[in-house]
Design a protein around this motif. Structure first.
Motif, PDB file in Angstrom:
ATOM      1  N   THR A 152     -47.164-116.334  16.132  1.00 20.22           N
ATOM      2  CA  THR A 152     -45.885-115.752  16.544  1.00 20.22           C
ATOM      3  C   THR A 152     -44.989-115.544  15.336  1.00 20.22           C
ATOM      4  O   THR A 152     -45.215-116.142  14.273  1.00 20.22           O
ATOM      5  N   ALA A 153     -43.936-114.739  15.514  1.00 18.78           N
ATOM      6  CA  ALA A 153     -42.995-114.504  14.423  1.00 18.78           C
ATOM      7  C   ALA A 153     -42.289-115.796  14.024  1.00 18.78           C
ATOM      8  O   ALA A 153     -42.067-116.055  12.838  1.00 18.78           O
ATOM      9  N   GLN A 154     -41.943-116.628  15.003  1.00 16.08           N
ATOM     10  CA  GLN A 154     -41.277-117.887  14.696  1.00 16.08           C
ATOM     11  C   GLN A 154     -42.197-118.831  13.935  1.00 16.08           C
ATOM     12  O   GLN A 154     -41.782-119.495  12.979  1.00 16.08           O
ATOM     13  N   SER A 158     -41.710-120.395  10.071  1.00 17.36           N
ATOM     14  CA  SER A 158     -41.776-121.830   9.777  1.00 17.36           C
ATOM     15  C   SER A 158     -42.885-122.136   8.776  1.00 17.36           C
ATOM     16  O   SER A 158     -42.695-122.891   7.810  1.00 17.36           O
ATOM     17  N   LEU A 159     -44.071-121.552   8.993  1.00 16.99           N
ATOM     18  CA  LEU A 159     -45.203-121.820   8.105  1.00 16.99           C
ATOM     19  C   LEU A 159     -44.969-121.244   6.715  1.00 16.99           C
ATOM     20  O   LEU A 159     -45.300-121.879   5.706  1.00 16.99           O
ATOM     21  N   ALA A 160     -44.404-120.044   6.656  1.00 15.59           N
ATOM     22  CA  ALA A 160     -44.139-119.431   5.354  1.00 15.59           C
ATOM     23  C   ALA A 160     -43.194-120.299   4.535  1.00 15.59           C
ATOM     24  O   ALA A 160     -43.368-120.462   3.325  1.00 15.59           O
ATOM     25  N   ARG A 161     -42.194-120.887   5.203  1.00 13.74           N
ATOM     26  CA  ARG A 161     -41.259-121.760   4.497  1.00 13.74           C
ATOM     27  C   ARG A 161     -41.982-123.001   3.959  1.00 13.74           C
ATOM     28  O   ARG A 161     -41.738-123.439   2.839  1.00 13.74           O
ATOM     29  N   LEU A 162     -42.891-123.566   4.755  1.00 12.91           N
ATOM     30  CA  LEU A 162     -43.655-124.739   4.311  1.00 12.91           C
ATOM     31  C   LEU A 162     -44.530-124.404   3.117  1.00 12.91           C
ATOM     32  O   LEU A 162     -44.638-125.186   2.162  1.00 12.91           O
TER      33      LEU A 162
END
Length: 325
Positions: A152-154, A158-162
């Motif tokens: 999902t976009a959300q 979140s994963l991209a930030r991690l």
């Protein structure tokens, strides 16, 4: 075709990659076409040229050139049954947030001017348009191993930030030429992009130099076959382009099969000449839970080399990984 238009980035699209933003609004348009429009400067953010990996901010305006309407001819081929089955065979884990794949060597993460088959295309096997999983990090075309895509976009946000921080722990296995001394340590310094003819290379740089980025890799030798080759476990603490390949070359012990970043050691005989670099494990932190540990089996050419060299993944690996912390 639609006319030129301008769209504002909404609050829930804050920090979304530009290429992903485009796919959200124009799911029928291929990644290759988006990259082509970006190269020509036809897609602009706040009036300026932009790249696909640029992070957008809520309220920014995006210029959109004439685009094909849904149903019009597009350069995005639909995935066929065999490719869809192949994509599903790569899955090693999935839940409601993400899918983890074991990317084979030779498969690019995204398309380009000379790349027709790539992982982003294969993700159509899991959904179309807004339902298609999203890439959140990259591996080089010839590097194999764990790749995570968001459902999902959300989840992608979140994963991209991690992945942009050091919260995600990544462990790679490599077969390297010679044996590093000391057998465990770290490699750090600055690197930047450079051009060698029409090839893009990463080269050493000085602090403060334009385009210079700091990079840090921890390494430990897990085993060696005499002084010819060694099995090295690598943990990148930063995520620069070609970081592990450049760092092992800088150490004087290039990754076997890496024609782009060679060293003076002779190649061993009788082994596949493919790049011997594998993203073995990714550990993703989760609130209130133990980290999610994702592991990918070695590709065939590396498994064969391990057998030929007598490297046993069960021997002292825990001690080796402890040396990386």
């Amino acid at each position: 075709m639609s006319g030129v238009q301008t769209k504002d980035v909404t609050q829930d699209e804050d920090e979304m990659r530009l290429d992903r933003w485009f796919k959200k609004h124009f799911p029928h348009v291929s990644h290759g076409m988006i990259e082509k429009l970006l190269r020509k400067g036809q897609i602009r953010v706040e009036g300026g040229r932009a790249k696909g990996n640029q992070r957008l901010s809520a309220g920014q305006s995006v210029r959109i050139p004439p685009m094909p309407e849904p149903g019009e001819q597009s350069d995005a081929p639909s995935i066929n049954r065999d490719d869809a089955a192949f994509a599903r065979s790569l899955v090693i884990y999935q839940d409601k947030h993400l899918i983890a794949l074991n990317k084979p060597p030779g498969l690019a993460a995204q398309g380009g001017s000379k790349i027709k088959m790539h992982l982003d295309h294969l993700l159509q096997a899991f959904g179309k348009g807004d339902q298609k999983p999203r890439l959140v990090h990259r591996l080089d075309k010839d590097t194999s191993g764990v790749m995570v895509v968001a459902k999902t976009a959300q989840s992608a946000k979140s994963l991209a930030r991690l992945f942009q921080t050091r919260d995600v722990k990544k462990t790679y296995w490599a077969v390297c030429l010679g044996v590093p001394n000391p057998r465990a340590g770290e490699i750090k310094g600055f690197m930047k992009k450079s051009m060698d003819g029409d090839r893009e290379l990463m080269v050493g740089a000085h602090h403060g130099e334009e385009g210079a980025q700091h990079a840090l890799t921890r390494y430990a030798v897990a085993d060696n076959a005499g002084q010819r080759v060694s099995w090295v476990v690598l943990r990148p603490e930063t995520g620069r382009t070609h970081q592990l390949r450049v760092h092992m070359q800088a150490l004087g012990h290039s990754i076997y099969g890496d024609g782009k970043y060679p060293c003076d050691y002779p190649d061993p005989e009788g082994l596949s000449r493919k790049l011997h670099l594998h993203a073995r494990k990714i550990e993703i932190p989760r609130d209130g839970q133990t980290p999610l540990v994702l592991e990918a089996d070695l590709p065939r050419h590396m498994a064969d080399s391990f057998d030929a060299l007598g490297f046993n993944p069960d021997d002292n690996l825990m001690l080796v990984e402890e040396a990386l912390t």
